[in-house]
Design a protein around this motif. Sequence first.
Motif, PDB file in Angstrom:
ATOM      1  N   LYS A  50       0.878  -1.155   0.008  1.00 17.02           N
ATOM      2  CA  LYS A  50      -0.043   0.183  -0.104  1.00 17.02           C
ATOM      3  C   LYS A  50       0.841   1.291  -0.084  1.00 17.02           C
ATOM      4  N   ARG A  51       1.891   1.304   0.716  1.00 15.32           N
ATOM      5  CA  ARG A  51       2.680   2.348   0.784  1.00 15.32           C
ATOM      6  C   ARG A  51       3.898   2.634  -0.403  1.00 15.32           C
ATOM      7  N   THR A  52       4.329   1.501  -1.139  1.00 14.67           N
ATOM      8  CA  THR A  52       5.073   1.676  -2.232  1.00 14.67           C
ATOM      9  C   THR A  52       4.266   1.973  -3.677  1.00 14.67           C
ATOM     10  N   ARG A  53       4.915   2.899  -4.281  1.00 12.77           N
ATOM     11  CA  ARG A  53       4.456   3.125  -5.557  1.00 12.77           C
ATOM     12  C   ARG A  53       4.401   1.921  -6.570  1.00 12.77           C
ATOM     13  N   PRO A  54       3.467   1.950  -7.527  1.00 11.67           N
ATOM     14  CA  PRO A  54       3.659   1.049  -8.497  1.00 11.67           C
ATOM     15  C   PRO A  54       5.058   0.866  -9.185  1.00 11.67           C
ATOM     16  N   GLY A  55       5.720  -0.123  -9.367  1.00 14.58           N
ATOM     17  CA  GLY A  55       6.746  -0.252  -9.948  1.00 14.58           C
ATOM     18  C   GLY A  55       7.696  -1.328  -9.669  1.00 14.58           C
ATOM     19  N   PRO A  56       8.874  -1.530  -9.935  1.00  9.73           N
ATOM     20  CA  PRO A  56       9.673  -2.531  -9.507  1.00  9.73           C
ATOM     21  C   PRO A  56       9.819  -2.837  -8.133  1.00  9.73           C
ATOM     22  N   ALA A  57       9.609  -1.902  -7.337  1.00  8.36           N
ATOM     23  CA  ALA A  57       9.750  -1.973  -5.745  1.00  8.36           C
ATOM     24  C   ALA A  57       8.545  -3.018  -5.395  1.00  8.36           C
ATOM     25  N   GLN A  58       7.374  -2.365  -5.956  1.00  8.33           N
ATOM     26  CA  GLN A  58       6.145  -3.009  -5.543  1.00  8.33           C
ATOM     27  C   GLN A  58       6.391  -4.115  -5.987  1.00  8.33           C
ATOM     28  N   GLU A  59       6.415  -4.692  -7.002  1.00 12.63           N
ATOM     29  CA  GLU A  59       6.703  -5.785  -7.611  1.00 12.63           C
ATOM     30  C   GLU A  59       7.250  -6.974  -6.871  1.00 12.63           C
ATOM     31  N   ALA A  60       8.483  -6.366  -6.143  1.00  8.77           N
ATOM     32  CA  ALA A  60       9.281  -7.259  -5.579  1.00  8.77           C
ATOM     33  C   ALA A  60       8.682  -7.631  -4.163  1.00  8.77           C
ATOM     34  N   VAL A  61       7.994  -6.642  -3.498  1.00  3.03           N
ATOM     35  CA  VAL A  61       7.253  -7.000  -2.478  1.00  3.03           C
ATOM     36  C   VAL A  61       6.009  -8.104  -2.771  1.00  3.03           C
ATOM     37  N   LYS A  62       5.425  -7.566  -3.615  1.00  2.00           N
ATOM     38  CA  LYS A  62       4.390  -8.827  -4.293  1.00  2.00           C
ATOM     39  C   LYS A  62       4.691 -10.058  -4.290  1.00  2.00           C
ATOM     40  N   ALA A  63       5.918 -10.249  -4.917  1.00  2.00           N
ATOM     41  CA  ALA A  63       6.558 -11.576  -5.206  1.00  2.00           C
ATOM     42  C   ALA A  63       6.915 -12.341  -3.806  1.00  2.00           C
ATOM     43  N   ARG A  64       7.434 -11.587  -2.930  1.00  2.00           N
ATOM     44  CA  ARG A  64       7.706 -12.153  -1.598  1.00  2.00           C
ATOM     45  C   ARG A  64       6.390 -12.509  -0.683  1.00  2.00           C
ATOM     46  N   ALA A  65       5.335 -11.579  -1.007  1.00  2.00           N
ATOM     47  CA  ALA A  65       4.185 -11.837  -0.308  1.00  2.00           C
ATOM     48  C   ALA A  65       3.560 -13.197  -0.884  1.00  2.00           C
ATOM     49  N   MET A  66       3.638 -13.321  -2.296  1.00  2.00           N
ATOM     50  CA  MET A  66       3.266 -14.464  -3.035  1.00  2.00           C
ATOM     51  C   MET A  66       4.051 -15.782  -2.349  1.00  2.00           C
ATOM     52  N   ARG A  67       5.031 -15.866  -2.322  1.00  2.00           N
ATOM     53  CA  ARG A  67       5.843 -16.843  -1.810  1.00  2.00           C
ATOM     54  C   ARG A  67       5.388 -17.191  -0.350  1.00  2.00           C
ATOM     55  N   ILE A  68       5.187 -16.241   0.423  1.00  2.00           N
ATOM     56  CA  ILE A  68       4.671 -16.352   1.821  1.00  2.00           C
ATOM     57  C   ILE A  68       3.059 -17.006   1.559  1.00  2.00           C
ATOM     58  N   LEU A  69       2.345 -16.605   0.717  1.00  2.00           N
ATOM     59  CA  LEU A  69       1.079 -17.125   0.550  1.00  2.00           C
ATOM     60  C   LEU A  69       0.861 -18.469   0.141  1.00  2.00           C
ATOM     61  N   LYS A  70       2.031 -18.980  -0.658  1.00  2.00           N
ATOM     62  CA  LYS A  70       2.055 -20.299  -1.278  1.00  2.00           C
ATOM     63  C   LYS A  70       2.429 -21.139   0.185  1.00  2.00           C
ATOM     64  N   GLN A  71       3.312 -20.821   0.984  1.00  2.00           N
ATOM     65  CA  GLN A  71       3.689 -21.550   2.266  1.00  2.00           C
ATOM     66  C   GLN A  71       2.461 -21.717   3.111  1.00  2.00           C
ATOM     67  N   LYS A  72       1.718 -20.539   3.114  1.00  2.00           N
ATOM     68  CA  LYS A  72       0.785 -20.595   4.146  1.00  2.00           C
ATOM     69  C   LYS A  72      -0.457 -21.740   3.461  1.00  2.00           C
ATOM     70  N   ARG A  73      -0.754 -21.496   2.185  1.00  2.00           N
ATOM     71  CA  ARG A  73      -1.710 -22.857   1.678  1.00  2.00           C
ATOM     72  C   ARG A  73      -0.898 -23.976   1.958  1.00  2.00           C
ATOM     73  N   MET A  74       0.104 -24.373   1.729  1.00  2.00           N
ATOM     74  CA  MET A  74       0.901 -25.665   2.098  1.00  2.00           C
ATOM     75  C   MET A  74       0.595 -26.003   3.413  1.00  2.00           C
ATOM     76  N   TYR A  75       0.891 -25.226   4.285  1.00  2.00           N
ATOM     77  CA  TYR A  75       0.722 -25.398   5.731  1.00  2.00           C
ATOM     78  C   TYR A  75      -0.688 -25.994   6.036  1.00  2.00           C
ATOM     79  N   GLU A  76      -1.571 -24.959   5.486  1.00  2.00           N
ATOM     80  CA  GLU A  76      -3.269 -25.163   5.726  1.00  2.00           C
ATOM     81  C   GLU A  76      -3.345 -26.518   5.217  1.00  2.00           C
ATOM     82  N   GLY A  77      -3.103 -26.898   4.011  1.00  2.00           N
ATOM     83  CA  GLY A  77      -3.527 -28.332   3.753  1.00  2.00           C
ATOM     84  C   GLY A  77      -2.687 -29.375   4.769  1.00  2.00           C
TER      85      GLY A  77
END
Length: 234
Positions: A50-77
């Motif tokens: 939310k605080r990062t402007r659209p661009g490479p920095a925001q995309e990097a944060v989204k990539a790390r969040a996506m990786r954490i979300l995948k781990q969460k889905r695995m643990y939930e399974g």
Amino acid sequence: MKRVFGAKKDKEPPPSLNEASDRINKRGESVDEKIKRLDGELARYKEQIKRTRPGPAQEAVKARAMRILKQKRMYEGQRDMLYNQTFNLDQVAFASEGIKDAQQTMSALKSANKELKGMMKTVKIQDIDNLQDDMMELMDVSNEIHESLGRSYSVPDDIDEEDLMGELDALEEDMGLETAGEGVPSYLQPDNESDFNEELNLPSAPSGHAIPSRIVKAEDEFGLPQVPRASLRG
């Protein structure tokens, strides 16, 4: 030979249902802790996006969040799988306890059945019926004894009931006449003097003679009776 081939190890006894269920529950708790930690990281990445402007920095944060979300889905399974195993173990444990309860119930019923059969051999229906008949006869004899002892010796047996009813009606009429004068029975009312004299044949009081009146004595000046004076003889 044991040194060459080695001794055969004794097999460990299989875990019980409760032990297996406790072990799986502990694993489930560990997975829950990991999921909570990942939820915290995802919340932090969400704020950074939310605080990062659209661009490479925001995309990097989204990539790390996506990786954490995948781990969460695995643990939930994994957590859901562990919960299902725990549920199955609980169902098996419940069924096992039910079978044990049924076995104990059957054992108790068999013991009670055997005891009842032994008791029934000592009790016979014919003996109970005979005992009841004896008791009835004894009660009849007891009633006859009480009736015989309760008879009145002064009452004759050849009394006519119609005569008794007549006497009872006459008694009621006499009682009604006695209570006619202001509720006072005749035997409590004063007797008539003339009737009483006639019954005793007493003469009547003489008539034509007046009853002497009371002699009046003279009083002196002090209100006292005067003393009679004695006559003087010459």
